[in-house]
Design an enzyme around this catalytic site. Structure first.
Site, mmCIF file in Angstrom:
data_model
loop_
_atom_site.group_PDB
_atom_site.id
_atom_site.type_symbol
_atom_site.label_atom_id
_atom_site.label_comp_id
_atom_site.label_asym_id
_atom_site.label_seq_id
_atom_site.Cartn_x
_atom_site.Cartn_y
_atom_site.Cartn_z
ATOM 1 N N ALA A 4 0.841 -1.202 0.000
ATOM 2 C CA ALA A 4 0.000 0.000 0.000
ATOM 3 C C ALA A 4 0.873 1.247 0.000
ATOM 4 C CB ALA A 4 -0.908 0.002 1.228
ATOM 5 N N ASP A 5 0.273 2.336 -0.451
ATOM 6 C CA ASP A 5 0.917 3.638 -0.378
ATOM 7 C C ASP A 5 -0.162 4.672 -0.081
ATOM 8 O OD1 ASP A 5 3.614 5.036 -0.927
ATOM 9 O OD2 ASP A 5 2.123 6.316 -1.899
#
Length: 184
Positions: A66-67
């Site tokens: 994820a970011d």
């Protein structure tokens, strides 16, 4: 085995709500992207992080990456470089609303070595309290803002007035769709 491609203790805590057994393998991927639109920005980085870790994964493994970014008036606010930039971000966001975007990529490595990838993003809106200079100075000195996108943690008292949308997204890992993907 589920592999979380992140060193974030907050993501680890969130993932533990929907997956009992997983291991952590941060990707170390360069976090530069050519994209300026926030949803493309976060999905691109999540996909590259997941791909990097999936290279070393075994058949049957599932990689989750994820970011998260804060997006305000056309500007991406990542983790601040230093205390000065943290204070600048907080002054900029004080008393205003902004978007928080998280891109998520899941790569499932099949028994045949083939990978199945699914990516998505989530957007939430966050409204800040009006922050005074004394508060900003004390908050920055606490060190909490220095390792977080936008220079704040939603869990930190006094910063956030309200969240419109998925609160887990603001922390860094929207769980609803992820739970569905992991269950497939």
């Amino acid at each position: 085995m589920i592999i979380l491609a992140s060193a974030s203790p907050r993501r680890r805590e969130l993932l533990s709500r929907i997956a009992r057994d997983f291991e952590v393998r941060p990707s170390g991927t360069d976090e530069k992207t050519p994209y300026k639109r926030p949803h493309l920005y976060v999905v691109d980085l999540a996909e590259r992080k997941a791909a990097s870790v999936a290279e070393g994964a075994k058949a049957g493994d599932t990689v989750v990456a994820a970011d998260t970014i804060v997006y305000f008036r056309g500007r991406v606010l990542n983790k601040p470089r230093d205390e000065k930039e943290a204070a600048e971000f907080l002054r900029m966001l004080s008393g205003k609303k902004h978007g928080v975007y998280t891109g998520v990529c899941v790569i499932k490595k099949g028994a045949d070595g083939q990978c199945r990838q699914e990516s998505y993003y989530c957007r939430s809106e966050v409204e800040f309290n009006a922050l005074g200079e004394d508060f900003i100075e004390a908050y920055v000195k606490s060190g909490s803002p220095l390792d977080k996108a936008g220079a704040y943690g939603i869990q930190d008292e006094g910063v956030v007035k309200r969240v419109i949308g998925d609160r887990d997204n603001v922390v860094g890992l929207p769980l609803g769709r992820l739970a569905q993907i992991l269950g497939d």
